[in-house]
Design a protein around this motif. Structure first.
Motif, PDB file in Angstrom:
ATOM      1  N   CYS A   1       0.827  -1.204   0.000  1.00  0.00           N
ATOM      2  CA  CYS A   1       0.000   0.000   0.000  1.00  0.00           C
ATOM      3  C   CYS A   1       0.866   1.260   0.000  1.00  0.00           C
ATOM      4  CB  CYS A   1      -0.951  -0.017   1.192  1.00  0.00           C
ATOM      5  SG  CYS A   1      -0.160  -0.404   2.766  1.00  0.00           S
ATOM      6  N   THR A   2       2.139   1.146   0.384  1.00  0.00           N
ATOM      7  CA  THR A   2       3.020   2.315   0.412  1.00  0.00           C
ATOM      8  C   THR A   2       3.588   2.648  -0.962  1.00  0.00           C
ATOM      9  OG1 THR A   2       3.658   1.640   2.635  1.00  0.00           O
ATOM     10  CG2 THR A   2       5.032   3.287   1.615  1.00  0.00           C
ATOM     11  N   ASN A   3       3.924   1.628  -1.735  1.00  0.00           N
ATOM     12  CA  ASN A   3       4.689   1.873  -2.971  1.00  0.00           C
ATOM     13  C   ASN A   3       4.205   1.087  -4.186  1.00  0.00           C
ATOM     14  OD1 ASN A   3       7.632   2.390  -1.060  1.00  0.00           O
ATOM     15  ND2 ASN A   3       6.747   3.867  -2.477  1.00  0.00           N
ATOM     16  N   GLY A   4       2.936   0.716  -4.228  1.00  0.00           N
ATOM     17  CA  GLY A   4       2.474  -0.090  -5.369  1.00  0.00           C
ATOM     18  C   GLY A   4       1.580   0.672  -6.328  1.00  0.00           C
ATOM     19  N   ALA A   5       1.567   1.995  -6.222  1.00  0.00           N
ATOM     20  CA  ALA A   5       0.634   2.779  -7.042  1.00  0.00           C
ATOM     21  C   ALA A   5       1.194   3.023  -8.443  1.00  0.00           C
ATOM     22  CB  ALA A   5       0.361   4.109  -6.356  1.00  0.00           C
ATOM     23  N   TYR A   6       0.340   3.569  -9.298  1.00  0.00           N
ATOM     24  CA  TYR A   6       0.747   3.853 -10.680  1.00  0.00           C
ATOM     25  C   TYR A   6       2.049   4.652 -10.698  1.00  0.00           C
ATOM     26  CZ  TYR A   6       0.635   5.654 -15.443  1.00  0.00           C
ATOM     27  OH  TYR A   6       0.965   5.965 -16.730  1.00  0.00           O
ATOM     28  N   ALA A   7       2.143   5.696  -9.871  1.00  0.00           N
ATOM     29  CA  ALA A   7       3.332   6.565  -9.879  1.00  0.00           C
ATOM     30  C   ALA A   7       4.597   5.771  -9.547  1.00  0.00           C
ATOM     31  CB  ALA A   7       3.155   7.704  -8.873  1.00  0.00           C
ATOM     32  N   ASP A   8       4.485   4.842  -8.590  1.00  0.00           N
ATOM     33  CA  ASP A   8       5.647   4.035  -8.196  1.00  0.00           C
ATOM     34  C   ASP A   8       6.055   3.103  -9.334  1.00  0.00           C
ATOM     35  OD1 ASP A   8       5.715   4.809  -5.288  1.00  0.00           O
ATOM     36  OD2 ASP A   8       3.709   3.943  -5.346  1.00  0.00           O
ATOM     37  N   LEU A   9       5.039   2.469  -9.932  1.00  0.00           N
ATOM     38  CA  LEU A   9       5.341   1.470 -10.965  1.00  0.00           C
ATOM     39  C   LEU A   9       5.817   2.137 -12.253  1.00  0.00           C
ATOM     40  CD1 LEU A   9       2.375  -0.975 -10.276  1.00  0.00           C
ATOM     41  CD2 LEU A   9       4.692  -1.016  -9.358  1.00  0.00           C
ATOM     42  N   LYS A  10       5.277   3.327 -12.511  1.00  0.00           N
ATOM     43  CA  LYS A  10       5.710   4.042 -13.721  1.00  0.00           C
ATOM     44  C   LYS A  10       7.194   4.426 -13.580  1.00  0.00           C
ATOM     45  CE  LYS A  10       5.199   5.841 -17.729  1.00  0.00           C
ATOM     46  NZ  LYS A  10       4.727   7.176 -18.054  1.00  0.00           N
ATOM     47  N   ALA A  11       7.620   4.777 -12.388  1.00  0.00           N
ATOM     48  CA  ALA A  11       9.043   5.082 -12.175  1.00  0.00           C
ATOM     49  C   ALA A  11       9.875   3.832 -12.458  1.00  0.00           C
ATOM     50  CB  ALA A  11       9.267   5.563 -10.741  1.00  0.00           C
ATOM     51  N   VAL A  12       9.367   2.670 -12.001  1.00  0.00           N
ATOM     52  CA  VAL A  12      10.076   1.409 -12.256  1.00  0.00           C
ATOM     53  C   VAL A  12      10.152   1.151 -13.765  1.00  0.00           C
ATOM     54  CG1 VAL A  12       9.992  -1.104 -11.919  1.00  0.00           C
ATOM     55  CG2 VAL A  12       9.433   0.436 -10.023  1.00  0.00           C
ATOM     56  N   VAL A  13       9.026   1.380 -14.461  1.00  0.00           N
ATOM     57  CA  VAL A  13       9.005   1.185 -15.921  1.00  0.00           C
ATOM     58  C   VAL A  13      10.086   2.053 -16.559  1.00  0.00           C
ATOM     59  CG1 VAL A  13       7.668   1.657 -18.026  1.00  0.00           C
ATOM     60  CG2 VAL A  13       6.544   0.602 -16.057  1.00  0.00           C
ATOM     61  N   ASN A  14      10.123   3.314 -16.168  1.00  0.00           N
ATOM     62  CA  ASN A  14      11.078   4.247 -16.777  1.00  0.00           C
ATOM     63  C   ASN A  14      12.531   3.801 -16.563  1.00  0.00           C
ATOM     64  OD1 ASN A  14       9.261   6.010 -17.933  1.00  0.00           O
ATOM     65  ND2 ASN A  14       8.999   7.180 -16.048  1.00  0.00           N
ATOM     66  N   ILE A  15      12.770   3.164 -15.426  1.00  0.00           N
ATOM     67  CA  ILE A  15      14.149   2.722 -15.154  1.00  0.00           C
ATOM     68  C   ILE A  15      14.457   1.402 -15.879  1.00  0.00           C
ATOM     69  CG2 ILE A  15      15.737   1.999 -13.314  1.00  0.00           C
ATOM     70  CD1 ILE A  15      14.121   3.907 -11.446  1.00  0.00           C
ATOM     71  N   MET A  16      13.470   0.503 -15.918  1.00  0.00           N
ATOM     72  CA  MET A  16      13.723  -0.852 -16.455  1.00  0.00           C
ATOM     73  C   MET A  16      13.643  -0.925 -17.981  1.00  0.00           C
ATOM     74  SD  MET A  16      14.327  -2.454 -13.697  1.00  0.00           S
ATOM     75  CE  MET A  16      14.728  -3.993 -14.497  1.00  0.00           C
ATOM     76  N   LYS A  17      12.951   0.015 -18.576  1.00  0.00           N
ATOM     77  CA  LYS A  17      12.698  -0.055 -20.027  1.00  0.00           C
ATOM     78  C   LYS A  17      14.012  -0.224 -20.797  1.00  0.00           C
ATOM     79  CE  LYS A  17      10.232   2.396 -23.586  1.00  0.00           C
ATOM     80  NZ  LYS A  17       8.933   2.057 -23.966  1.00  0.00           N
ATOM     81  N   GLY A  18      14.048  -1.279 -21.578  1.00  0.00           N
ATOM     82  CA  GLY A  18      15.226  -1.529 -22.415  1.00  0.00           C
ATOM     83  C   GLY A  18      16.391  -2.158 -21.648  1.00  0.00           C
ATOM     84  N   LYS A  19      16.194  -2.425 -20.353  1.00  0.00           N
ATOM     85  CA  LYS A  19      17.283  -3.062 -19.586  1.00  0.00           C
ATOM     86  C   LYS A  19      16.811  -4.442 -19.114  1.00  0.00           C
ATOM     87  CE  LYS A  19      18.969   1.380 -17.921  1.00  0.00           C
ATOM     88  NZ  LYS A  19      17.742   2.210 -17.907  1.00  0.00           N
ATOM     89  N   HIS A  20      17.709  -5.160 -18.432  1.00  0.00           N
ATOM     90  CA  HIS A  20      17.344  -6.480 -17.919  1.00  0.00           C
ATOM     91  C   HIS A  20      17.564  -6.570 -16.420  1.00  0.00           C
ATOM     92  CE1 HIS A  20      17.846  -8.693 -22.011  1.00  0.00           C
ATOM     93  NE2 HIS A  20      16.660  -8.132 -21.877  1.00  0.00           N
ATOM     94  N   VAL A  21      16.714  -7.362 -15.792  1.00  0.00           N
ATOM     95  CA  VAL A  21      16.939  -7.664 -14.375  1.00  0.00           C
ATOM     96  C   VAL A  21      18.232  -8.479 -14.293  1.00  0.00           C
ATOM     97  CG1 VAL A  21      16.030  -8.918 -12.384  1.00  0.00           C
ATOM     98  CG2 VAL A  21      14.456  -7.675 -13.886  1.00  0.00           C
ATOM     99  N   HIS A  22      19.048  -8.200 -13.291  1.00  0.00           N
ATOM    100  CA  HIS A  22      20.326  -8.910 -13.109  1.00  0.00           C
ATOM    101  C   HIS A  22      20.071 -10.422 -12.986  1.00  0.00           C
ATOM    102  CE1 HIS A  22      24.023 -10.221 -11.110  1.00  0.00           C
ATOM    103  NE2 HIS A  22      24.586  -9.136 -11.641  1.00  0.00           N
ATOM    104  N   PRO A  23      20.950 -11.234 -13.576  1.00  0.00           N
ATOM    105  CA  PRO A  23      20.720 -12.684 -13.559  1.00  0.00           C
ATOM    106  C   PRO A  23      20.572 -13.280 -12.151  1.00  0.00           C
ATOM    107  CG  PRO A  23      22.650 -12.135 -14.918  1.00  0.00           C
ATOM    108  CD  PRO A  23      22.112 -10.850 -14.365  1.00  0.00           C
ATOM    109  N   ASN A  24      21.194 -12.665 -11.142  1.00  0.00           N
ATOM    110  CA  ASN A  24      21.110 -13.253  -9.785  1.00  0.00           C
ATOM    111  C   ASN A  24      19.889 -12.781  -9.002  1.00  0.00           C
ATOM    112  OD1 ASN A  24      23.522 -14.346 -10.410  1.00  0.00           O
ATOM    113  ND2 ASN A  24      24.757 -12.982  -9.119  1.00  0.00           N
ATOM    114  N   VAL A  25      19.075 -11.924  -9.633  1.00  0.00           N
ATOM    115  CA  VAL A  25      17.979 -11.307  -8.875  1.00  0.00           C
ATOM    116  C   VAL A  25      16.615 -11.762  -9.374  1.00  0.00           C
ATOM    117  CG1 VAL A  25      16.832  -9.084  -8.406  1.00  0.00           C
ATOM    118  CG2 VAL A  25      19.316  -9.247  -8.262  1.00  0.00           C
ATOM    119  N   ASN A  26      15.712 -12.027  -8.412  1.00  0.00           N
ATOM    120  CA  ASN A  26      14.300 -12.262  -8.743  1.00  0.00           C
ATOM    121  C   ASN A  26      13.556 -10.972  -8.400  1.00  0.00           C
ATOM    122  OD1 ASN A  26      11.707 -13.182  -9.075  1.00  0.00           O
ATOM    123  ND2 ASN A  26      11.669 -14.321  -7.132  1.00  0.00           N
ATOM    124  N   PHE A  27      13.043 -10.271  -9.419  1.00  0.00           N
ATOM    125  CA  PHE A  27      12.382  -8.973  -9.210  1.00  0.00           C
ATOM    126  C   PHE A  27      10.889  -9.131  -9.512  1.00  0.00           C
ATOM    127  CE2 PHE A  27      12.294  -4.253 -10.884  1.00  0.00           C
ATOM    128  CZ  PHE A  27      11.521  -3.886  -9.788  1.00  0.00           C
TER     129      PHE A  27
END
Ligand code: MIC
Ligand code: SF4
Length: 647
Positions: A297-323
């Motif tokens: 409830c603290t960080n799952g809103a559109y604004a939070d996820l859109k920031a994640v999208v902006n950072i992840m777009k075109g990149k990959h999650v690190h092989p050792n990480v489950n995101f």
């Protein structure tokens, strides 16, 4: 002298008492929020009081914690809640609609209104100018019936915000900074009211992140004014008529003041395993991480996820990480999907999970022994994630995404890109197939409630006896949370409506023999340190010990909601007058309190330690109302004796 915003709302809703810090007041409640793991008890209490229709302006039951329905009991609870909601006049938010606090913000919140919720993060809607307070289920049931909500008038702390957040610093870092300064105990008996020129630089979603997690300071609630920024949010939701301007007077008086310069806040992290163990991310950058989560409830809103999208777009999650991410509302997910961003997340290797509390409460994604989990959520009490030796770090969504890319805790300022802004969705549709409206009184009369075998209430406690005796069954340290007392996790959450069954799990992670020993001994006492019962509102942390025969808790200090819950279920909440006496008591000591009825009136108890042949003094913060209800065995009997919850 001018009035604070909090004062004005309380004054408008005051039913009893004087608005003076330290004295008990009763206020009229406009909104009631319950959820699936506290709600079954709320409804059972509501029925036990003999009520048939809500008295509050609006009540909503959110099926948000047990969305995965991992066990048949979960769905059984949902069917009970959905059928009861319809009958009693309560809205029902179906599993998969998202987390109650965020849905309430989107569909029901009204600035200037009051709310109580059977969930500790109810202050979330304080970010829109509501006075929203988390409470135990029994208090919530009374308010749902139209009864006043009683609490001790807190001090009002003015948090004066100046400046503006710098790139990569977020609202989450603001509340982590507050926790660093104030600690998990520093909000006791306080309401944090945010004002100052910095307020207008924060959008509504940033504000609710701050009020939501004000809970972690132990505050009664937190609140922002409802201004032009709030108005623009109501326009987005398609509810412009629900907006009201709610501001403090220009010369408002406060009990305390904190100055916070937003410009000086940097990306922060709370280390395992308390939300106030806050340090700059750069201090621990480079720590290897196996799991990353954004949600709650603290960080799952559109604004939070859109920031994640902006950072992840075109990149990959690190092989050792489950995101993985849990959106906090179906609408956020729907919007991101509509705009094509869910595809970007999936392509980057992010696991887009259901809109639910999920891993925040240990339901899924349980970390492995020896692994580290970085989470954009609100709490990291040891064991809460489902593994008792867990190491959970709390960060912003931006820091979480940067960490997911690098595989090590990463200060997002070191990423080679511009910081994403905090973006609200362009619109929030009110047409929501997952929100089920209640039916008319006439139709409700024809409806049956679906009551499965898992719905097993506990009988209220007997009236208080004059001599209370028993063994110290467990002695615990400072900052014990309700997650320690009554653990969550998928297995145990199935029994929130089944008190005999859930009572087998009290203190399960600290001492698996606790429940059996307590039953065999016929009950006794718990001894605790400072801030006993911090964290959630779950009344099961009082109700289940009561069922096992626990008679009282002696601690150095209590968290607000837990202390109220103990009293509501007839357990004595005693505070050591001399904290050094804590060290003189051991598990297994036989304690006895004589003349208990008279001592309740004095709110001061002499406890004899028969094993070690000494006496010590304790006191209790009890209001006149609480003294009465303690003697009767709790709030349920007290409310029943008064005929109705409506006063
Ligand atoms: C939590 O975050 O701990 C919970 C699960 O939402 C609780 C509610 C509960 O345990 O029933 C809360 O915050 O009150
Ligand atoms: Fe759900 Fe976590 Fe928020 Fe509690 S803190 S309501 S478990 S998302």
């Amino acid at each position: 002298m001018g009035k604070s915003l909090t004062h004005k709302i309380i004054e408008k809703h005051l039913v009893s008492g004087d608005i003076k810090p330290g004295s008990e007041i009763g206020i009229r409640i406009d909104h009631v929020l319950v959820q699936d793991i506290t709600g079954t008890q709320v409804v059972l209490h509501f029925e036990a009081i003999g009520l048939e229709r809500i008295g509050a302006k609006v009540a909503v039951c959110y099926a948000d914690h047990n969305v995965l329905q991992i066990k048949p009991e979960n769905m059984e609870d949902h069917l009970y809640l959905q059928s009861a909601a319809k009958k009693f006049g309560v809205w029902f938010s179906k599993p998969a609609n998202g987390i109650g606090h965020q849905i309430h913000q989107e569909h029901f919140a009204i600035p200037g209104d009051t709310a109580v919720g059977a969930d500790s993060h109810t202050p979330h809607c304080g970010g829109l100018g509501m006075l929203a307070i988390g409470a135990g289920g029994l208090d919530v049931a009374v308010a749902m019936g139209g009864g006043e909500y009683n609490f001790v008038m807190p001090k009002i702390v003015n948090v004066h915000l100046m400046g503006e957040l710098q790139p990569w610093s977020t609202a989450k870092d603001v509340i982590l900074e507050m926790l660093k300064r104030v600690s998990v105990r520093g909000g006791f008996g306080k309401i944090f009211e945010y004002t100052g020129p910095g307020v207008k630089s924060l959008n509504v979603q940033q504000r609710v992140t701050i009020t939501n997690m004000g809970t972690e300071m132990g505050a009664t609630t937190s609140i922002f004014p409802s201004d032009e920024i709030t108005k623009s949010y109501f326009d987005i939701t398609g509810r412009p008529d629900d907006w009201r301007e709610v501001l403090p007077d220009k010369d408002a008086e406060y009990d305390e003041r904190i100055e916070l310069s937003l410009s000086e806040i940097e990306p922060l992290v709370a280390l395992p395993s308390l939300p106030d163990k806050v340090v700059p991310v750069r201090d621990v950058a480079g720590t290897e991480i196996e799991q990353v989560m954004v949600g709650s409830c603290t960080n799952g809103a559109y604004a939070d996820l859109k920031a994640v999208v902006n950072i992840m777009k075109g990149k990959h999650v690190h092989p050792n990480v489950n995101f993985f991410i849990h959106a906090s509302s179906r609408m956020a997910l729907e919007k991101l999907a509509e705009e094509g961003y869910v595809t970007d997340l999936i392509k980057a290797g992010v696991n887009v999970a259901e809109p639910t509390c999920g891993a925040c409460i240990g339901s899924g994604h349980v970390p492995a022994p020896g692994s580290k989990s970085v989470r954009a959520i609100n709490r990291n009490f040891r064991g809460r994630s489902g593994y008792k030796g867990d190491e959970v770090y709390l960060v912003s969504p931006e820091t979480a995404a940067a960490t997911a890319i690098k595989g090590v805790l990463t200060d997002p300022r070191t990423l080679d890109m511009e910081a994403p802004p905090s973006e609200l969705p362009t619109n929030i549709r009110q047409d929501n197939p997952n929100l089920i409206a209640p039916v008319s009184v006439a139709e409700a009369k024809t409806l049956e409630i679906r009551r499965g075998d898992n719905i097993v209430p506990a009988d209220p406690k007997d009236i208080l006896s004059d001599t209370v005796a028993g063994e110290v069954l467990i002695k615990v340290e400072d900052d014990i949370s309700t997650d320690h007392i009554m653990p969550a996790s998928a297995e145990i959450l199935a029994y929130r409506s089944n008190i005999p069954k859930i009572s087998e799990y009290v203190y399960h992670r600290l001492d698996p023999t606790f429940s059996t020993r307590t039953r065999e001994k016929g009950g006794g006492f718990i001894v605790g340190g400072e801030n006993y019962g911090q964290g959630s509102s779950r009344e099961h942390a009082a109700l289940a010990p009561m069922y096992l025969g626990i008679k009282g808790v002696i601690a150095k200090s209590f968290a607000r909601i837990h202390q109220a819950n103990l009293v509501n279920f007839g357990l004595l909440p005693m505070i050591f007058k001399n904290k050094a006496d804590y060290d003189r008591i051991d598990q297994g000591d036989e304690l006895i309190i004589e003349n208990c009825l008279e001592l309740v009136d004095r709110a001061s108890f002499t406890v004899q330690n028969k094993t070690k042949s000494f006496s010590f003094e304790t006191e209790a913060n009890l209001t006149a109302r609480q003294k009465e209800l303690l003697k009767l065995g709790g709030l349920l009997t007290y409310t029943r004796q008064r005929g109705t919850a409506r006063k």
